[in-house]
Structures are given as C-alpha cells and as structure tokens.
Design an enzyme around this catalytic site. Sequence first.
Site, PDB file in Angstrom:
ATOM      1  N   HIS A 165      33.496 -28.715  -0.769  1.00 27.62           N
ATOM      2  CA  HIS A 165      34.888 -28.647  -1.259  1.00 27.62           C
ATOM      3  C   HIS A 165      35.106 -27.513  -2.250  1.00 27.62           C
ATOM      4  CE1 HIS A 165      36.550 -32.431   0.442  1.00 27.62           C
ATOM      5  NE2 HIS A 165      35.263 -32.695   0.576  1.00 27.62           N
ATOM      6  N   ASP A 371      39.055 -21.078  -7.029  1.00 26.12           N
ATOM      7  CA  ASP A 371      39.326 -22.466  -6.647  1.00 26.12           C
ATOM      8  C   ASP A 371      39.018 -22.622  -5.161  1.00 26.12           C
ATOM      9  OD1 ASP A 371      40.219 -25.085  -6.885  1.00 26.12           O
ATOM     10  OD2 ASP A 371      42.078 -24.536  -7.900  1.00 26.12           O
TER      11      ASP A 371
END
Length: 481
Positions: A165, A371
């Site tokens: 992730h 991110d």
Amino acid sequence: MPRLIIVSNRLPVTVSADGEGTVVHHSSGGLATGLRVPHERSGGIWIGWPGDLSEATPEEALAIEERLREMNVVPVGLTREEQHVYYEHVCNAVIWPLCHDRIDQLPLLVEGWGVYERVNRRFADLVVEHYQPGDLIWVHDYQLMRLPALLRERLPDARIGFFLHIPFPNPEIFFALPTRRWLVEGMMGADLVGFHTRRYRGHFTAALRRLFGIEPSADASVLWSHRRVALGVFPMSVDAANIAERASAPEVAAERAELRAGVDRLLVGIDRLDYSKGIPRRLLAFERLLIEHPEWRERVRFTQIAVPSRGGVRAYRRFRRDVDALVGRINGEHATPTWIPVHYIYNTVPESTLLALYRAADVMLVTPVRDGMNLVAKEFVASRVDEDGVLVLSEFAGAADELSEALIVNPYDIDGVVVALDAALNMAGMERRARMKTLRAQVLTHDVHRWAASFLDALAAVRRRKSRRTSGASPDKAVQK
Ligand code: GDG
C-alpha cells in the site's frame, strides 16, 4: 468464487475493552470497505491484530473472541514488546520512512528484524492453521513483507498474493536497509505482487535486477525458484458511489453551510499527522499566498485536519511539535481581531464532518511529499456531486497518475504551489466543472470494488503448479548482497 484468506496487520474492526464492557464494530477504512464484499461473499476469514487488548478482563477477552468469530475474523496477539519493536520501530520508524524517501528520519539503530520475523511467523502459523486447499491468500502491506515467503515454505501450492500500500522506493534509497535482500525475498514468496503505480513496480524490478540479476519478461513477471511471479499494477480507490450518496445527505448539507458561514473561500487539508503528507510546506505556501496576494487576507480560511498518528514513534512526536509551532507562528503573524487564517484541528472528525468539509471546500489541498496512493484526494472527488471544487494534488501522490485534471504541483516548489493556489481560487466556474467532471468519471468507474476484484481475478488466474519445491524462495543467481 474461491475462499479468501485476507491477512493484514490490523483487523478491519475496532475493539475496545476497558474493564467496563466491550465494543466490537466494523471499521470504515479504505481496506476494510474494499474487502468487505469479497470477505463475506467468499465465506473466508480475515487474520490480523485487533489492537491492544491488555486492559481487557479474562471475561471481556472471551466475549471479544466470540464476537470476532461471528465476524469471521481471527485475532493475532502481539505482546507489548512486539508492538513496540515490530510495529512502532521496524514498521513505522524504519520501513515507513525509507519507503517514503525519508532516509533522514531513520533512527540511528536500524534493528529489531528478529522480532519482525517472529511476528510474521505468528501470522503464518494462523494462515496455515486455517488454510484449505483451493483458498486464495491475500497478504497486505509493509508490516508483512516476510509473510509470503514464510507461507510458501509451508504451503508450496497455495495461491498467494501480496499488495504493497505504500511506495516501493528507488533502490538507491531502499538499499540503505541492511535487510533489503531478505525483505524482497519475503515478497517474492507470492505468486502475484501488486503495487499502486507503474513507478513503484519499476523500482521493485530495478531492485530485483540489482540484487539478483533477474529481468522481468514482457508480461511483467519473473521466474523465481521455478515459479513465475507476476508483478501487477492495481491503483487502489474508494467506494465512490457510496461516498457520493452519503455526501448528499441533508445533515451533510447543513454542516457544510455551518462550515461556510462567514468565509468567502475555504481551503481544506485532511491528513494523518505524518511527515510524508507535506503539511509544513503546505502551510508555508498558504502563508506566502497571504503575503503575495493580500487581496485574499480576511477572505480565505485554511482548515487543516491533522489526525493524531503513531504517537509512540519519536519522529512523529517531534513532527507534531514542529507543525504546532508553525501554525502558531503563521496565525500569530497574520491574524486580525476578526480573522484567523489557519483553522488547525489536531483530532479525528466524525465521518459526516469529513464529508461536509469535502463538500464545503473551494480548494482541496493534497500535497504529500510522497504518498503510495492517497485516498483523501479520491474521496474529495467522489463527494463532489455538485461537480465543483478544485483539487490541488502533489505529483508525488500515487493518485496523480489517474487524476491528471487536478492542478498538479511539486510540493517542494513552494512558489509553484502559491501559483496553483491562486489559480484555484480564481478559476472560473466552467473550468472547475469541466475538470471535476473528468475527475469524477475516473473515480466513479475505478472504485475500490473494481480494485479488489481485479487483484483477485489476477490471483485466481495464477496457474496452480505441481509442487517442485526448492528450499526457501531464493532465486538461482545472486549478484549483490
Ligand atoms: C495508506 C497509504 C494509501 C482521515 N482523517 C479522518 C478520516 N480519515 C480517513 C480518510 C481516508 C483515510 O483516513 C486516509 O487514507 P490515505 O490513503 O489518505 O492515507 P494513509 O492513512 O496514509 O494510507 C496511502 C492507503 O494506505 C491505501 O492503500 O492510499 O498512500 O499511505 O480514508 O477519509 N476519517 C474520519 N475522520 C477523520 O478525521 N472519519
């Protein structure tokens, strides 16, 4: 549909026990939402840590176990020491900063790998205990990078998927980890390794090339110990239709109106308080906007929600103090008796307020310095049923690959961010709507259900092979430690 065993560090439930009773309920995070359907439909189980239950009495612990069993989730226990060394130190003070290019945030001692392995083994024990031939196993994220290889040793024929992730960094940075080879070997126990973007997959294949001298074939798979491992790109998303529906509720409209009262233009930022999210530079850009474009003074408000996060890690405590000081300085220097420029909230807000903020924002600021994906950007877009609002998005968020109609910025280029902020505040309604329409079409058609289904389809398509085991999961050729 084959039965699914999902494995993640945290369970998709929130459990609390304080000696006065227990409460167990589903959490609403992105992963929990996205995998609820396949978890329930496949009749499978979800294995993970339910959080610290050390305050629970023996009776409460039993009640919680019973409730978790009903929900088809299997708890993994972590001792206090394991929470500290595995979770806070190795995962959140070492792997997290490295994967977000923040080598400067590493503690002096990069250690604790034995505990990381021990916890990964505990997860493996539970998977093996519950595994039935034909099951799909889907392992999630950087806390469990060793798990696929540990499972492969014991379940050579199982179909195992792994999804990262967070970013996989450039090997130049990843190679700072003394355990770089061991972690990559861990991931390669899977049949399918998934990333949010092509860039992260590219970094991973570059690491494979340098560590082991292997090249991916044209279909982005590699041969690894007589097995083919597919490397896939699956950009995660949100439950867009559901967000749109909830954002249209009358209570949200009422709260939106309250948030807008007395404010001409509203800028919004919503993040965990994490140094990867770019909050200090965002604040500096906002301050510079006030200096260079004084026409916005007393007219704009910047509301920043900073959700408390990882208070057990020193770098986060330090970071919190820095952000507190910066907000204080900017407000101190620019506020007037009737106006405070930065409305800073160090807390979580209820979901209805979150949606009202998305709906109220003229400009949403998502400017991380790095991110993996960033779901806030996609939630903002999904919630804008009015097809209005401007998204200012960092090029270093995985989401930027898909959301190209946002105003894309380099968060390190503060002058560039100021230009984008001013452009966003001045953008004509027609352009705002045209951009938002395109963004919404992307997010509504590429939602979290599609994400989960495409990963699981790819995993189910993995050819089951005859067991031709080699020891562990190392490749045949190694060129670099
Ligand atoms: C990691 C990766 C990747 C935030 N404040 C409140 C609140 N939230 C919710 C948001 C959103 C979630 O938290 C944050 O998700 P992000 O994706 O933005 O960020 P991370 O937590 O860092 O997630 C990231 C993600 O995993 C998935 O793969 O996108 O790159 O870092 O859903 O809505 N929710 C509520 N109140 C708040 O105050 N209710």
